[in-house]
Design a protein around this motif. Structure first.
Motif, PDB file in Angstrom:
ATOM      1  N   GLY A 107       0.814  -1.214   0.000  1.00  0.00           N
ATOM      2  CA  GLY A 107       0.000   0.000   0.000  1.00  0.00           C
ATOM      3  C   GLY A 107       0.841   1.254   0.000  1.00  0.00           C
ATOM      4  O   GLY A 107       2.065   1.211   0.067  1.00  0.00           O
ATOM      5  N   ALA A 108       0.174   2.387  -0.106  1.00  0.00           N
ATOM      6  CA  ALA A 108       0.731   3.748  -0.096  1.00  0.00           C
ATOM      7  C   ALA A 108       1.443   4.096  -1.407  1.00  0.00           C
ATOM      8  O   ALA A 108       1.685   3.223  -2.253  1.00  0.00           O
ATOM      9  CB  ALA A 108       1.661   3.954   1.097  1.00  0.00           C
ATOM     10  N   GLY A 135       0.678   0.883  -3.333  1.00  0.00           N
ATOM     11  CA  GLY A 135      -0.769   0.780  -3.501  1.00  0.00           C
ATOM     12  C   GLY A 135      -1.285   1.315  -4.817  1.00  0.00           C
ATOM     13  O   GLY A 135      -2.495   1.431  -5.017  1.00  0.00           O
ATOM     14  N   TYR A 136      -0.395   1.685  -5.726  1.00  0.00           N
ATOM     15  CA  TYR A 136      -0.820   2.211  -7.027  1.00  0.00           C
ATOM     16  C   TYR A 136      -0.227   1.357  -8.152  1.00  0.00           C
ATOM     17  O   TYR A 136      -0.188   1.776  -9.308  1.00  0.00           O
ATOM     18  CB  TYR A 136      -0.398   3.690  -7.155  1.00  0.00           C
ATOM     19  N   ALA A 159      -2.280  -1.293   3.393  1.00  0.00           N
ATOM     20  CA  ALA A 159      -2.506   0.136   3.641  1.00  0.00           C
ATOM     21  C   ALA A 159      -3.048   0.817   2.395  1.00  0.00           C
ATOM     22  O   ALA A 159      -2.358   1.624   1.757  1.00  0.00           O
ATOM     23  CB  ALA A 159      -1.190   0.788   4.079  1.00  0.00           C
ATOM     24  N   LEU A 160      -4.280   0.491   2.014  1.00  0.00           N
ATOM     25  CA  LEU A 160      -4.870   1.082   0.811  1.00  0.00           C
ATOM     26  C   LEU A 160      -5.988   2.063   1.151  1.00  0.00           C
ATOM     27  O   LEU A 160      -6.636   2.591   0.259  1.00  0.00           O
ATOM     28  CB  LEU A 160      -5.440  -0.028  -0.096  1.00  0.00           C
ATOM     29  N   GLY A 161      -6.261   2.291   2.453  1.00  0.00           N
ATOM     30  CA  GLY A 161      -7.390   3.134   2.854  1.00  0.00           C
ATOM     31  C   GLY A 161      -8.698   2.369   2.747  1.00  0.00           C
ATOM     32  O   GLY A 161      -8.785   1.356   2.042  1.00  0.00           O
ATOM     33  N   PHE A 162      -9.734   2.885   3.444  1.00  0.00           N
ATOM     34  CA  PHE A 162     -11.064   2.273   3.375  1.00  0.00           C
ATOM     35  C   PHE A 162     -11.762   2.749   2.114  1.00  0.00           C
ATOM     36  O   PHE A 162     -11.691   3.949   1.807  1.00  0.00           O
ATOM     37  CB  PHE A 162     -11.891   2.688   4.616  1.00  0.00           C
ATOM     38  N   ARG A 164     -10.792   0.239   0.023  1.00  0.00           N
ATOM     39  CA  ARG A 164      -9.964  -0.582  -0.878  1.00  0.00           C
ATOM     40  C   ARG A 164      -9.270  -1.723  -0.149  1.00  0.00           C
ATOM     41  O   ARG A 164      -9.220  -2.844  -0.635  1.00  0.00           O
ATOM     42  CB  ARG A 164      -8.899   0.276  -1.551  1.00  0.00           C
ATOM     43  N   GLY A 185      -4.825   1.396   6.957  1.00  0.00           N
ATOM     44  CA  GLY A 185      -5.160   2.756   6.486  1.00  0.00           C
ATOM     45  C   GLY A 185      -3.948   3.582   6.110  1.00  0.00           C
ATOM     46  O   GLY A 185      -3.112   3.175   5.307  1.00  0.00           O
ATOM     47  N   GLY A 186      -3.834   4.740   6.742  1.00  0.00           N
ATOM     48  CA  GLY A 186      -2.745   5.664   6.405  1.00  0.00           C
ATOM     49  C   GLY A 186      -1.492   5.461   7.254  1.00  0.00           C
ATOM     50  O   GLY A 186      -0.654   6.359   7.325  1.00  0.00           O
ATOM     51  N   ASP A 189       1.947   6.253   5.832  1.00  0.00           N
ATOM     52  CA  ASP A 189       2.232   7.687   5.691  1.00  0.00           C
ATOM     53  C   ASP A 189       2.892   8.203   6.970  1.00  0.00           C
ATOM     54  O   ASP A 189       3.795   9.026   6.919  1.00  0.00           O
ATOM     55  CB  ASP A 189       0.949   8.468   5.409  1.00  0.00           C
ATOM     56  N   ARG A 219     -10.144  15.553   4.651  1.00  0.00           N
ATOM     57  CA  ARG A 219     -10.811  14.799   5.711  1.00  0.00           C
ATOM     58  C   ARG A 219     -11.813  15.644   6.490  1.00  0.00           C
ATOM     59  O   ARG A 219     -12.413  15.157   7.436  1.00  0.00           O
ATOM     60  CB  ARG A 219      -9.765  14.259   6.697  1.00  0.00           C
ATOM     61  N   ARG A 222     -15.225  14.549   7.570  1.00  0.00           N
ATOM     62  CA  ARG A 222     -15.358  13.495   8.576  1.00  0.00           C
ATOM     63  C   ARG A 222     -15.823  14.052   9.928  1.00  0.00           C
ATOM     64  O   ARG A 222     -16.287  13.311  10.773  1.00  0.00           O
ATOM     65  CB  ARG A 222     -14.038  12.762   8.759  1.00  0.00           C
TER      66      ARG A 222
END
Ligand code: UDP
Length: 244
Positions: A107-108, A135-136, A159-162, A164, A185-186, A189, A219, A222
């Motif tokens: 991820g990331a 993650g890309y 670590a692809l975020g919600f 994904r 998640g992040g 980072d 964000r 949120r």
């Protein structure tokens, strides 16, 4: 023991409970799946049936948000403390360092992942970085799984975020020959040093979510999710009780 928040199961567990179980899962042939449940996920998971299924079938669903802990307390639940995904990951890295376990990081952004791995080598010199994929990537899931299986990792951090990361785990975890899986998640980072954790004051007063929302314009939305989550989940409890 678990309880239902907006119909989603969350476990009444602490960091200590999870860390006690890690060696047992590593010694067995069972997979351990640690999935974060926070207010955003509780509000949005219903849109993704496979994510709900993943949460229901996971071995550990962590109360990753003060909103979850508060709703539990207000409704007579037994969730004792917030188990933050990031803090738990750090504890798992410490364990992997102490026991020389193999970890895979997926991820990331490529440059973030690179500095994450660099910092992990520095801070956890005995941990084995068995592999990493950003993650890309253009790789297919089949290729990603094959790369993971080639090293048979003890820990897989996604670590692809919600949503994904949850969708990826729902689809691929069964094919990965790994032991402990966590959606983080992040967290890369932060580990990379590109994103700062909230100052101690915000963490201690359980306002980390507010700090993160205010310091990142993407964000900001949120902030309104939290009161919506509180009202919806209290209403849900009134109508459904704590029934499992
Ligand atoms: N991310 C990724 N691939 C994607 C989208 C996001 O690897 O296609 C990464 C992103 O670079 C970041 C992490 O997922 O490192 C978490 O993203 P975000 O902050 O949106 O999620 P949250 O922390 O709120 O779950």
């Amino acid at each position: 023991m678990r309880e239902l928040i907006l119909g989603l199961p969350v476990d009444q567990i602490t960091y200590g409970d999870i860390l006690t179980e890690v060696p047992k899962f590593l010694a067995s042939n069972r997979k351990m799946s640690i999935i974060s449940v926070n207010p955003q996920i509780a509000l949005e998971a219903k849109k993704y049936p496979s994510v709900v299924d993943l949460i229901e079938k996971s071995t550990h669903r962590i109360p990753d948000g003060i909103g979850i802990v508060l709703v539990s307390k207000m409704t007579g639940g037994k969730i004792k403390e917030r188990v933050a995904g990031f803090d738990l990951m750090v504890k798992l890295l410490e364990y992997a360092d102490k026991t020389q376990k193999k970890c895979f990081f997926y991820g990331a952004k490529p440059e973030i992942l690179k500095s994450t791995i660099k910092n992990i080598h520095k801070d956890y010199p005995n941990l084995i970085v068995a592999g990493s994929i950003d993650g890309y990537t253009k790789m297919t899931n089949h290729e990603i799984v094959t790369q993971m299986n080639a090293v048979q990792p003890d820990f897989v951090f996604v670590a692809l975020g919600f949503p994904r990361q949850e969708l990826w785990l729902a689809e691929n975890m069964a094919s990965v020959n790994g032991r402990v899986f966590q959606d983080v998640g992040g967290s890369f980072d932060v580990l990379s040093g590109h994103v700062k954790r909230a100052p101690e004051f915000f963490i201690k007063t359980h306002l980390e979510w507010l700090y993160r929302s205010l310091s990142n314009p993407t964000r900001i939305g949120r902030i309104v999710q939290l009161p919506i989550f509180a009202v919806k989940s209290l209403w849900w409890k009134m109508r459904n009780g704590g029934r499992d």
